[in-house]
Scaffold this active site. Structure first.
Site, PDB file in Angstrom:
ATOM      1  N   HIS A 121       0.784  -1.234   0.000  1.00 27.01           N
ATOM      2  CA  HIS A 121       0.000   0.000   0.000  1.00 27.01           C
ATOM      3  C   HIS A 121       0.809   1.274   0.000  1.00 27.01           C
ATOM      4  O   HIS A 121       0.234   2.360  -0.039  1.00 27.01           O
ATOM      5  CB  HIS A 121      -0.921   0.036   1.227  1.00 27.01           C
ATOM      6  N   LYS A 143      -8.938  14.042   3.972  1.00 26.47           N
ATOM      7  CA  LYS A 143      -8.084  12.856   4.012  1.00 26.47           C
ATOM      8  C   LYS A 143      -7.194  12.987   5.227  1.00 26.47           C
ATOM      9  O   LYS A 143      -7.176  14.052   5.862  1.00 26.47           O
ATOM     10  CB  LYS A 143      -7.237  12.739   2.744  1.00 26.47           C
ATOM     11  N   ARG A 144      -6.455  11.933   5.595  1.00 25.03           N
ATOM     12  CA  ARG A 144      -5.520  12.064   6.691  1.00 25.03           C
ATOM     13  C   ARG A 144      -4.569  13.235   6.419  1.00 25.03           C
ATOM     14  O   ARG A 144      -4.238  13.521   5.268  1.00 25.03           O
ATOM     15  CB  ARG A 144      -4.723  10.764   6.872  1.00 25.03           C
ATOM     16  N   LYS A 146       0.493  14.498   1.319  1.00 22.25           N
ATOM     17  CA  LYS A 146      -0.821  14.808   0.755  1.00 22.25           C
ATOM     18  C   LYS A 146      -0.980  16.311   0.507  1.00 22.25           C
ATOM     19  O   LYS A 146      -1.909  16.760  -0.154  1.00 22.25           O
ATOM     20  CB  LYS A 146      -1.929  14.290   1.665  1.00 22.25           C
ATOM     21  N   THR A 184      -8.464   6.696  -2.719  1.00 15.72           N
ATOM     22  CA  THR A 184      -9.813   6.265  -3.065  1.00 15.72           C
ATOM     23  C   THR A 184     -10.784   7.432  -2.885  1.00 15.72           C
ATOM     24  O   THR A 184     -11.858   7.431  -3.490  1.00 15.72           O
ATOM     25  CB  THR A 184     -10.279   5.084  -2.174  1.00 15.72           C
ATOM     26  N   LYS A 224     -14.317   8.546  -5.020  1.00 19.21           N
ATOM     27  CA  LYS A 224     -15.617   8.899  -4.444  1.00 19.21           C
ATOM     28  C   LYS A 224     -16.105  10.239  -4.998  1.00 19.21           C
ATOM     29  O   LYS A 224     -17.278  10.392  -5.358  1.00 19.21           O
ATOM     30  CB  LYS A 224     -15.524   9.007  -2.919  1.00 19.21           C
TER      31      LYS A 224
HETATM   32  C1  LIG Z   1     -12.068   7.284   1.498  1.00 19.33           C
HETATM   33  C2  LIG Z   1     -11.616   7.638   2.849  1.00 19.33           C
HETATM   34  C3  LIG Z   1     -10.253   7.838   3.097  1.00 19.33           C
HETATM   35  C4  LIG Z   1      -9.201   7.778   2.015  1.00 19.33           C
HETATM   36  O1  LIG Z   1      -9.090   9.045   1.421  1.00 19.33           O
HETATM   37  P1  LIG Z   1      -7.866   9.439   0.476  1.00 19.33           P
HETATM   38  O2  LIG Z   1      -8.249  10.754  -0.068  1.00 19.33           O
HETATM   39  O3  LIG Z   1      -7.804   8.391  -0.589  1.00 19.33           O
HETATM   40  O4  LIG Z   1      -6.659   9.490   1.323  1.00 19.33           O
HETATM   41  C5  LIG Z   1      -9.875   8.178   4.379  1.00 19.33           C
HETATM   42  N1  LIG Z   1     -10.772   8.301   5.370  1.00 19.33           N
HETATM   43  C6  LIG Z   1     -12.094   8.126   5.162  1.00 19.33           C
HETATM   44  C7  LIG Z   1     -13.043   8.309   6.288  1.00 19.33           C
HETATM   45  C8  LIG Z   1     -12.558   7.782   3.901  1.00 19.33           C
HETATM   46  O5  LIG Z   1     -13.867   7.597   3.707  1.00 19.33           O
END
Ligand SMILES: *Cc1c(COP(=O)(O)O)cnc(C)c1O
Length: 822
Positions: A370, A561-562, A567, A669, A673
């Site tokens: 990952h 995101k985190r 990022k 991911t 979305k």
């Molecule tokens: C989808 C999701 C992530 C992943 O987000 P990235 O933008 O791909 O880092 C992290 N936390 C939650 C709650 C999510 O739904």
């Protein structure tokens, strides 16, 4: 919020599920299972009673699914993951089994609103971020595409911490998701295994002095108890199992101490066991490195392997067919010790020789990598590993001997390369490399986007890839369209159903039928109205929770995101500061009103990430209050980002920020979305952004910045951020404003080191990408100004990203890795 009541397509698949019958059952459930009368029932009681009514239907299917896997001798998939970021389950399960509308009506008959009680369900936050969410999407998709599967993980009492802000700083509070019990789970006391730690290894020899086998005598033991949660696929055809392990003391030890009068000692023993599954480590893309973490990894791997081996033995009576009937998948290296554990069980408990055991192991395991970030690659100090798992240490050495033998026999590796292939990192700090162990023990190693898989072959696993060519393959991540479209965006779902019919509910690729409607003005207006309603919903949430008023007609620009330096939330904030300068110095220009939303948690020990949160909040406070901005720019950081918040924010986005330093985000991911919900992406050519661009087309995405190859080239050839900053007046001004305390009067030096880091080193290339990023943002403005053009591009995003469904990903895993029919 949900599908229109006309759901003959979501046919209640089970008899006796009309609203009246269900209402009666909810009342019965309230009375006999909860022991409550309607006059005293709390909203939580209604929630629990309702879940149990639907759960009964699910159980029927669950038992059928389990029986058919057994009778048909189906190959089973075992997905091992230290994290499952599930979120709420009620809507997911009700909707997948086709009972959402009837349950809503049933509750209405009883004077209860489903949408109100739905919000009381706690978010099962048994994961940090993308990796854990992927595991949750995969579980749902495996049930949907009819793969017999078990997920295995840990039932953390405390999931990821709850985030609050105090004066703009992150504070971490314990998450207590089990406070009201968990109506979804079944405790399986009968399914419990002892897991050992420490101790010694004895060898048993035969009469003629030959070594027969090794016997591990652990000095500590804990009990792993299974808790099962049913996972319902779309339309409820298959129900799979998520089995989470909880640690308990092994009774005899406890009783002995207790009976001997050592009550405190008995309690200590009990706490020691239970502490194992108390908390999820809150580090995302970072090695936790603590002994307790290695204990957690071994605990759940060992219990899962015992369970798998026993199930196989009880059905087939031998273990040589294990690879034909079981595919064990390692979600990252956290369960990699399972490779050594299977070897131990095969050899020590079942008397299988090393070569045979090693062949069975490799044919059974597959591993997903990952991340390429060095700070996230797991390795454990040899002394720690040896003390905790002495037998596994021997097995790792034996495996390593075999691997190094093969490497030398290949005659194409020099000493340095052999050193990188070794499962042991040599030197003063000898460590077990879990990635190498997972690689060596698996027949398939996959990356999570095309770019990431290529980089994997060139970097971390370059030598192992040359030694074992053909093992590395790509499986681009995906998301479940049930949660991330049908449930979270009922407006868009219903609009699509009106426009192209219902078939896309079963095959999200059929959203492609919307493509021509991008040129239809009437459809664009309906599409815009849906987006507007979703933005209104988010605006209300922000108003209620934060007391901030945001205008739903502004451009909603979202980065959730985190918080991680790669990022690049910092790039986004610096750009906001530069925009703030521009708005004030050029009031004559027609700026497009924008709201920049942030959401995300920082690992509690990650200093810069926490500082970035504080900076975002500091900048927000100044900009949001400045009358010179005239409401053209607002910044809103919503605390406690989690799955449920994502379900509100994603459908409300106009612009999706996917701006990581190229080469550093394995897939992402969140990006998928947003695109599926009609946001336009502003992003770098990183992770799955590359493939999103290929599918939506260059005109429907805004790409900027260095490529992964360019980043590598700059780093190799002496990157000088200071020169770049000096050549970019906008950037220089924004950075010096932050560094000099314009946003932190109370502590003017607060951001000095953070900003100096950009001048001196800038590993994440904020400076190098800044001008390209601002130019891309102004391009976004110009598209936004032409509303029909914007809507058309947004519609094309929805129409063209069905491929990023986790159903597709799982079908690829099934046919190309697991050898399971789909
Ligand atoms: C989808 C999701 C992530 C992943 O987000 P990235 O933008 O791909 O880092 C992290 N936390 C939650 C709650 C999510 O739904």
């Amino acid at each position: 919020m949900t599908l229109a009541p006309n759901s003959e397509l979501l046919r209640p698949i089970l008899h006796n599920s009309d609203p009246k019958t269900l209402a009666t059952e909810i009342l019965k459930s309230l009375t006999y299972r909860l022991g409550k009368d309607t006059s005293v029932a709390t909203p939580h009681d209604w929630l629990t009673a309702s879940i149990k009514v639907v759960r009964d239907r699910i159980i029927e299917r669950w038992i059928e699914s389990t029986k058919s896997a057994y009778e048909q001798k189906e190959k089973r998939v075992y997905y091992l993951s230290l994290e499952f970021l599930i979120g709420r389950l009620m809507r997911d399960a009700f909707s997948n089994i086709g009972m959402l509308d009837n349950m809503r009506e049933a509750l209405a008959l009883l004077g209860v609103e489903l949408d109100v009680i739905a919000k009381l369900e706690p978010d099962a936050a048994l994961g940090n971020g993308g990796l854990g969410r992927l595991a949750a999407c995969f579980m749902e998709s495996m049930a949907t595409v009819d793969v017999p599967a078990h997920g295995y993980g840990i039932r953390y009492v405390h999931g990821l911490f709850r985030q609050e802000f105090s004066d703009g700083w992150q504070v971490e509070l314990p998450e207590t998701w089990l406070d009201h019990g968990n109506p979804w789970e079944f405790e399986r006391r009968e399914r419990s295994f002892e897991v050992g730690f420490g101790g010694t290894v004895e060898s048993v020899t035969s009469k003629d002095g030959r070594l027969e086998r090794h016997v591990w005598k652990p000095s500590e033991r804990v009990l792993a108890v299974a808790y099962d949660t049913p996972v319902v696929g779309w339309r409820g055809e298959r129900v799979n199992t998520l089995r989470l392990w909880s640690a308990m003391p092994v009774d005899p030890i406890l009783l002995e101490a207790f009976n001997a009068g050592d009550h405190i000692g008995a309690m200590r023993e009990s706490n020691k066991a239970e502490v194992l599954t108390q908390v999820l480590y809150p580090a995302d893309s970072h090695l936790a490195g603590q002994e307790l973490r290695l204990r957690q990894e071994y605990f759940f791997s060992a219990a899962s392997l015992e369970d798998i081996v026993q199930r196989h033995l009880s059905q087939y009576g031998e273990l040589l067919s294990l690879p034909d009937k079981a595919a064990i998948h390692l979600n990252d290296t956290h369960p990699a010790v399972a490779v050594a554990e299977l070897m131990r069980q095969l050899m020590d408990a079942h008397g299988i020789d090393f070569d045979t055991a090693w062949d069975l192991t490799k044919r059974t395991f597959a591993y997903t990598n990952h991340t390429l970030l060095p700070e996230a690659l797991e390795s454990w100090p040899v002394p720690l590993f040896e003390r905790l798992l002495p037998r596994h240490m021997q097995i790792v050495y034996a495996i390593n001997a075999q691997v190094l033998l093969e490497a030398r026999a290949a005659q194409k590796f020099d000493g340095e390369q052999i050193g990188r292939i070794s499962l042991i990192h040599e030197g003063s700090d000898r460590r077990v490399r879990m990635g190498n162990l997972a690689f060596a023990g698996s027949h398939s190693i996959n990356g999570v986007s095309a770019l990431h898989t290529d980089l994997m072959k060139e970097t971390v696993f370059a030598d192992l890839h040359r030694l074992y060519p053909g093992r590395i393959n790509n499986k681009t991540n995906g998301i479940t369209p049930r949660r991330w479209l049908i449930q979270c965006n009922a407006g868009l779902t219903n609009l699509a159903r009106e426009a192209i019919g219902d078939a896309f509910l079963d095959d999200v690729n059929l959203l492609s039928g919307l493509d021509p409607l991008a040129d239809d003005a009437a459809f664009r207006e309906k599409f815009a109205a849906v987006k507007r309603a979703n933005k209104q919903r988010l605006s209300s949430l922000v108003g209620e929770r934060l007391g901030i008023k945001v205008d739903p007609s502004a451009l909603f620009d979202i980065q959730i995101k985190r918080i991680h330096e790669y990022k690049r939330q910092l790039l986004n904030i610096v750009e906001a500061v530069a925009l703030y300068d521009q708005i004030r110095s050029h009031p004559e220009k027609d700026w497009e009103p924008r709201v920049k939303f942030f959401g995300g948690k920082a690992a509690p020990s990650y200093h810069n990430a926490k500082l970035i949160i504080k900076l975002a909040n500091d900048v927000a406070r100044v900009i949001n209050r400045d009358p010179a901005v005239r409401g053209l720019l607002k910044i809103v950081f919503i605390p406690n980002y989690n799955v449920s918040l994502a379900e509100i924010m994603v459908p409300a986005a106009d612009l999706s920020e996917q701006i990581s330093t190229a080469g550093m985000e394995a897939s992402g991911t969140g990006n998928m979305k947003f695109a599926l919900n009609g946001a336009i992406t502003i992003g770098t050519l990183d992770g799955a952004n590359v493939e999103i661009k290929e599918r939506v087309g260059d005109d429907n995405i805004v790409i900027f910045g260095l490529t992964a190859a360019e980043v590598a080239e700059r780093r190799a050839n002496g990157y000088k951020p200071r020169d770049i900053i000096e050549g970019s007046p906008e950037l220089a001004q924004a950075l010096s404003a932050i560094a000099s305390g314009v946003f932190s009067h109370d502590d003017p030096d607060r951001y000095r080191d953070l900003i100096n880091g950009i001048y001196d080193n800038d590993w994440f290339m904020v400076a190098a990408d800044f001008d390209a990023f601002t130019a891309a943002q102004r391009k976004v403005d110009s598209i936004w100004r032409n509303s029909p053009e914007w809507q058309a591009k947004a519609i094309r995003n929805v129409a063209r990203v069905g491929w990023f469904s986790s159903d597709r990903t799982i079908r690829q895993y099934a046919s190309e890795i697991w050898n399971v029919p789909v």
